[in-house]
Design an enzyme around this catalytic site. Structure first.
Site, PDB file in Angstrom:
ATOM      1  NE  ARG A   1      -3.893   0.596   1.849  1.00 54.87           N
ATOM      2  CZ  ARG A   1      -5.126   0.654   2.361  1.00 54.87           C
ATOM      3  NH1 ARG A   1      -5.352   1.346   3.457  1.00 54.87           N
ATOM      4  NH2 ARG A   1      -6.125   0.030   1.784  1.00 54.87           N
TER       5      ARG A   1
ATOM      6  CG  HIS B   1      -8.403   0.083  -2.835  1.00 55.88           C
ATOM      7  ND1 HIS B   1      -7.569  -0.980  -2.503  1.00 55.88           N
ATOM      8  CD2 HIS B   1      -9.125   0.354  -1.705  1.00 55.88           C
ATOM      9  CE1 HIS B   1      -7.785  -1.308  -1.239  1.00 55.88           C
ATOM     10  NE2 HIS B   1      -8.723  -0.532  -0.746  1.00 55.88           N
TER      11      HIS B   1
ATOM     12  CD  GLN C   1     -12.980  -2.164  -0.779  1.00 58.10           C
ATOM     13  OE1 GLN C   1     -12.140  -2.016   0.101  1.00 58.10           O
ATOM     14  NE2 GLN C   1     -14.161  -2.725  -0.555  1.00 58.10           N
TER      15      GLN C   1
ATOM     16  CG  ASP D   1     -13.487   6.202  -1.290  1.00 60.64           C
ATOM     17  OD1 ASP D   1     -13.477   5.961  -0.064  1.00 60.64           O
ATOM     18  OD2 ASP D   1     -12.440   6.289  -1.969  1.00 60.64           O
TER      19      ASP D   1
ATOM     20  NE  ARG E   1     -10.181  -5.422   0.576  1.00 65.64           N
ATOM     21  CZ  ARG E   1      -9.436  -4.406   1.055  1.00 65.64           C
ATOM     22  NH1 ARG E   1     -10.015  -3.359   1.590  1.00 65.64           N
ATOM     23  NH2 ARG E   1      -8.114  -4.435   0.956  1.00 65.64           N
TER      24      ARG E   1
HETATM   25  N1  NVA Z   1      -9.909   6.682  -1.496  1.00 65.87           N
HETATM   26  C1  NVA Z   1      -9.561   6.234  -0.177  1.00 65.87           C
HETATM   27  C2  NVA Z   1      -9.794   4.759  -0.042  1.00 65.87           C
HETATM   28  C3  NVA Z   1      -9.548   4.216   1.333  1.00 65.87           C
HETATM   29  C4  NVA Z   1      -9.737   2.730   1.411  1.00 65.87           C
HETATM   30  C5  NVA Z   1      -8.105   6.558   0.100  1.00 65.87           C
HETATM   31  O1  NVA Z   1      -7.268   6.398  -0.798  1.00 65.87           O
HETATM   32  O2  NVA Z   1      -7.809   7.024   1.199  1.00 65.87           O
HETATM   33  N1   CP Z   2     -11.223  -0.266   2.309  1.00 60.83           N
HETATM   34  C1   CP Z   2      -9.958  -0.320   2.776  1.00 60.83           C
HETATM   35  O1   CP Z   2      -9.015  -0.560   2.029  1.00 60.83           O
HETATM   36  O2   CP Z   2      -9.832  -0.108   4.106  1.00 60.83           O
HETATM   37  P1   CP Z   2      -8.471   0.117   4.917  1.00 60.83           P
HETATM   38  O3   CP Z   2      -7.931   1.457   4.505  1.00 60.83           O
HETATM   39  O4   CP Z   2      -8.887   0.075   6.353  1.00 60.83           O
HETATM   40  O5   CP Z   2      -7.509  -0.969   4.579  1.00 60.83           O
END
Ligand code: NVA
Ligand code: CP
Length: 306
Positions: free
Chosen positions: A102, A129, A132, A223, A291
């Site tokens: 990540r 992502h 997800q 989101d 997930r």
């Molecule tokens: N768009 C959000 C998704 C979090 C799972 C982010 O990148 O913070």
């Molecule tokens: N949806 C998701 O990726 O959640 P986290 O940021 O908690 O991993």
């Protein structure tokens, strides 16, 4: 060997195969039949951003598959003190069997993958992502929303939007994206998604009107308005996204039996109302649980391909 960096790199058949594998493994796990598909394997989990779901689902997932997860925070690694990513990739990938990352830029992920001896999984970048979306589509299958669905995404044109665009382009369904002006998806993603839709029969509509997007939709999703790394823009964004909340009034425009999805974390009163999040809580928390199952399918699939 395959990496899972973007849905763009996968065919419709492959995406569905991974999800079907996740469904099979979920059924086994529900009766505590944890088959050690990845016995003694190690998954490195490299985080440059926060996480609840991604960390727990991958760590528990690899454990249930008979392996071990290593939580690697860039704050604690030499990476955080300036060791180059390409060196970190060469070291880490000699010691573990798979790596989930990540991070911020997709380029960092690509660089890691280029130097890695083992499959790399995108656990979220600023661009995509994709893990997800495996869970989201698995949830759509479970709720009977996988036959020519119309999906409405309301909010920021971000990594989640881009991933929905890739999924619609690959699987060939209709996606409507409603963002405020100035917060549209990236042009390069719009171009790629257009090309994919031409091949798959999918359709993506871009609008600045949430009501137009949600009208008669089967699935409504959103989101956060402030993604990780955008904290400095918070005040401006909250003001610019006024009118983009998914609340009961907006949800009423969707089909009567429409479902609501949210990747979480959710910010009630901003992108979604308390009422809607709680009304659809069963679905949203199934989505979060999925997930775990979808990613177990992904890890087993990637292992089979080497
Ligand atoms: N768009 C959000 C998704 C979090 C799972 C982010 O990148 O913070
Ligand atoms: N949806 C998701 O990726 O959640 P986290 O940021 O908690 O991993």
């Amino acid at each position: 060997m395959r990496h899972f960096l973007s849905l763009y790199d996968f065919t419709k058949e492959e995406i569905l195969e991974i999800i079907e594998l996740g469904i099979k493994i979920k059924k086994e796990a529900k009766v505590k039949n944890y088959i050690p598909y990845l016995q003694n394997q190690s998954l490195g989990m490299l985080f440059e951003k926060s996480s609840t779901r991604t960390r727990i689902s991958f760590e528990v997932g690899i454990h249930q598959l008979g392996g071990q997860g290593l939580f690697l925070s860039s704050n604690d690694l030499q990476l955080g003190r300036g060791e180059p990513m390409k060196d970190s990739a060469r070291v880490i990938s000699r010691m573990v069997d798979m790596v989930m990352i990540r991070t911020y830029s997709q380029d960092i992920l690509d660089e890691f993958a280029a130097y890695s001896k083992v499959p790399i999984i995108n656990g979220l970048t600023d661009k995509y992502h994709p893990v997800q979306l495996l869970a989201d589509y698995l949830t759509m299958i479970e709720y009977g929303k996988d036959e020519n669905p119309v999906v409405a995404y309301v909010g920021d044109g971000n990594n989640m939007t881009h991933s929905w665009m890739m999924l619609a382009g690959k699987l060939g369904f209709e996606l409507r994206v409603a963002t405020p002006k100035g917060y549209e998806p990236w042009q390069e993603i719009i171009d790629d998604a257009k090309m994919l839709c031409e091949q798959s029969g999918g359709k993506i509509i871009y609008t600045h009107d949430p009501q137009e997007a949600v009208k008669n939709a089967d699935v409504v999703t959103t989101d956060t308005w402030v993604s990780m790394g955008q904290e400095d823009e918070k005040e401006q964004r909250i003001s610019d996204f006024k009118g983009y909340i998914v609340d009961a009034k907006l949800m009423a425009k969707a089909k009567n039996d429409a479902i609501f999805l949210h990747c979480l974390p959710a910010y009630r009163g901003y992108e979604v109302s308390e009422e809607i999040l709680e009304k659809y809580a069963n679905i949203v928390f199934d989505e979060a649980e999925n997930r775990l199952h979808a990613q177990k399918g992904l890890m087993v699939w990637l292992d089979e391909k080497r």
